[in-house]
Design an enzyme around this catalytic site. Structure first.
Site, short mmCIF file in Angstrom:
data_model
loop_
_atom_site.label_atom_id
_atom_site.label_comp_id
_atom_site.label_asym_id
_atom_site.label_seq_id
_atom_site.Cartn_x
_atom_site.Cartn_y
_atom_site.Cartn_z
N HIS A 116 37.25 35.82 39.31
CA HIS A 116 35.83 35.47 39.26
C HIS A 116 34.98 36.57 39.90
CE1 HIS A 116 38.16 31.67 39.34
NE2 HIS A 116 37.34 31.35 38.37
N ASP A 165 39.58 39.69 42.07
CA ASP A 165 39.67 38.26 41.80
C ASP A 165 39.25 38.01 40.35
OD1 ASP A 165 39.70 35.49 43.51
OD2 ASP A 165 38.27 35.36 41.86
N ASP A 188 44.26 34.72 40.96
CA ASP A 188 43.91 33.82 39.87
C ASP A 188 43.83 34.57 38.54
OD1 ASP A 188 41.72 35.10 40.93
OD2 ASP A 188 40.48 33.31 41.15
N HIS A 206 32.36 34.69 47.18
CA HIS A 206 31.20 34.00 46.58
C HIS A 206 30.13 33.66 47.62
CE1 HIS A 206 33.21 33.76 42.79
NE2 HIS A 206 34.15 32.94 43.22
#
Length: 345
Positions: A195, A193, A282, A159
Site C-alpha cells: 500500500h 509495502d 503484503d 499511513h
C-alpha cells in the site's frame, strides 16, 4: 545486523475493525511479530535487542503535539464517557479547510483519523514502543554501531501523517527513523509495502532533504485510494523528491524487481547519506490485503539489491498479513541484506 523489537506491541490488540463490508476481524495482530521472530530464529539470524525510551523532541520532530496528546488521551476519555471498550472510532470526519476540532476529546475521533482504524487500551504504549524500535535502530546506524538495522515495528507506521492515524498506523516509524538519520545528511526512504505510504509522503512532501520513493498497488483500486499516483512529485523545495511507482494487480517477481531497479536508480541519483526501507510483506502472493504475486524467492533478491547501494540502512517493518509467508519473507530479506555493505558508498 542489529534487530530491534519490543514485546509492548502486544498491548495493542483490537478484535475487530469496521469496513465497507461491515465488522471484520482485525488482521494486524500480535501474531505477526511472533511469525517474524520465529522465522528469524529458525534462520539463525542475529540477536533481538530492545529499544530505548523515546524523548519527547523525537516525537514532535515528526508529529504535531496536539495529535500526540490526542493519542494519549483518547481511550481513557472514551471509557470515562461510558462508550464501548472495543475502541475509539469516529463517526463524523473532518474534511476540507476551516475545520476545527471540538473541545471534547471523545468527539475529536474524526479530527485526527483518515479512516476507522481504532484506538484501544494499550494502543498509545504499543505505538510508542514501535516508534522507539525504529529510532533505536536508526540511532545505531547513525552512530556507526551497525551498518544495517532492522526494526520489527508493530503497529506499522507509514499511513500515519503528521497529525493523523490511518491504515493500522498511529506514529510514522519510517519518518522517525529518517528524522534520526538526517544528521548524516540527506536521507532516502523507499517504501516496499503493498500500500502507498501516504503518511510518509505527506510528512516529507515539501522537503528536498528526504527523497521518498514508493512501489505499491495502484490507488485506483487499492488503499489508500486518494494518494500514490505517479504525478504526485512533491511541492516547493520538495518538487521532484517524491516518486510513486504504482503497479498492476498480479505483479510478479520479474516486473517487481525491474521496477525496484528503477526506484534504486532514483535513490542512487539522489546520493543520500543513508537509506530507510519501509518493508511490507503484503506483496506476497495470497496476502489477504494485497493482490501482487511475489514468491518467497523474491525477498532475498530484494535484500541483495538494497545492499548493493552500499548505504547505511534501516529497515522498518510495515504490513504483511499472510502469517505463513510473513516470517519467511522477512528472513529472506534479512539474508539478502547480509552484514557487509556492497556497491558504492
Amino acid at each position: 545486523m542489529r534487530i530491534v523489537a519490543s514485546s509492548s506491541h502486544r498491548r495493542h490488540a483490537p478484535a475487530t475493525e469496521f469496513t465497507g463490508e461491515g465488522l471484520l476481524p482485525y488482521p494486524e495482530t500480535p501474531d505477526r511479530v511472533d511469525a517474524i521472530l520465529t522465522s528469524l530464529r529458525q534462520a539463525g539470524q542475529h540477536p533481538v535487542l530492545p529499544p530505548r525510551e523515546l524523548r519527547p523532541a523525537e516525537l514532535t520532530a515528526v508529529h504535531e503535539l496536539g495529535y500526540l496528546e490526542y493519542l494519549q488521551q483518547a481511550y481513557p476519555a472514551w471509557i470515562a464517557a461510558g462508550l464501548p471498550a472495543a475502541g475509539v472510532v469516529g463517526s463524523v470526519y473532518a474534511t476540507g479547510s476551516g475545520c476545527r476540532a471540538p473541545a471534547s476529546v471523545v468527539l475529536q475521533a474524526g479530527s485526527w483519523a483518515g479512516d476507522t482504524t481504532p484506538i484501544v487500551e494499550g494502543t498509545w504504549q504499543a505505538a510508542l514502543s514501535s516508534a522507539a524500535c525504529a529510532v533505536t535502530a536508526a540511532e545505531a546506524v547513525r552512530d556507526g554501531q551497525d551498518r544495517t538495522a532492522y526494526a520489527i515495528c508493530r503497529p506499522p507506521g507509514h499511513h500515519a501523517g503528521r497529525a493523523s492515524l490511518a491504515g493500522y498506523c498511529y506514529l510514522n516509524n519510517a519518518a522517525m527513523a529518517a528524522s534520526t538519520l538526517t544528521s548524516l545528511g540527506r536521507v532516502a526512504v523507499i517504501d516496499l509495502d503493498f500500500h502507498h505510504g501516504n503518511g510518509t509522503q505527506e510528512i516529507f512532501y515539501g522537503s528536498d532533504q528526504v527523497l521518498f520513493v514508493s512501489l505499491h498497488g495502484d490507488p485506483d483500486r487499492q488503499y489508500p485510494l486518494y494518494t500514490g499516483r505517479a504525478d504526485e512529485k512533491g511541492t516547493g523545495p520538495g518538487l521532484g523528491y517524491n516518486r510513486n511507482l504504482p503497479l498492476p494487480a498480479g505483479t510478479a517477481d520479474p516486473e517487481y524487481l525491474a521496477t525496484l531497479d528503477l526506484a534504486l536508480d532514483l535513490v542512487a541519483g539522489f546520493r543520500p547519506a543513508a537509506l530507510v526501507v519501509s518493508a511490507g510483506m503484503d506483496t506476497c502472493a495470497g496476502d489477504p490485503l494485497g493482490d501482487f504475486a511475489l514468491s518467497p524467492a523474491c525477498f532475498p533478491r530484494i535484500g541483495e539489491r538494497l545492499a548493493w547501494l552500499g548505504l547505511p540502512l534501516v529497515v522498518v517493518q510495515e504490513g504483511g498479513y499472510r502469517l505463513d509467508l510473513l516470517g519467511p519473507a522477512v528472513a529472506g530479506l534479512v539474508t539478502g541484506l547480509g552484514d557487509e555493505p556492497r556497491g558504492w558508498s
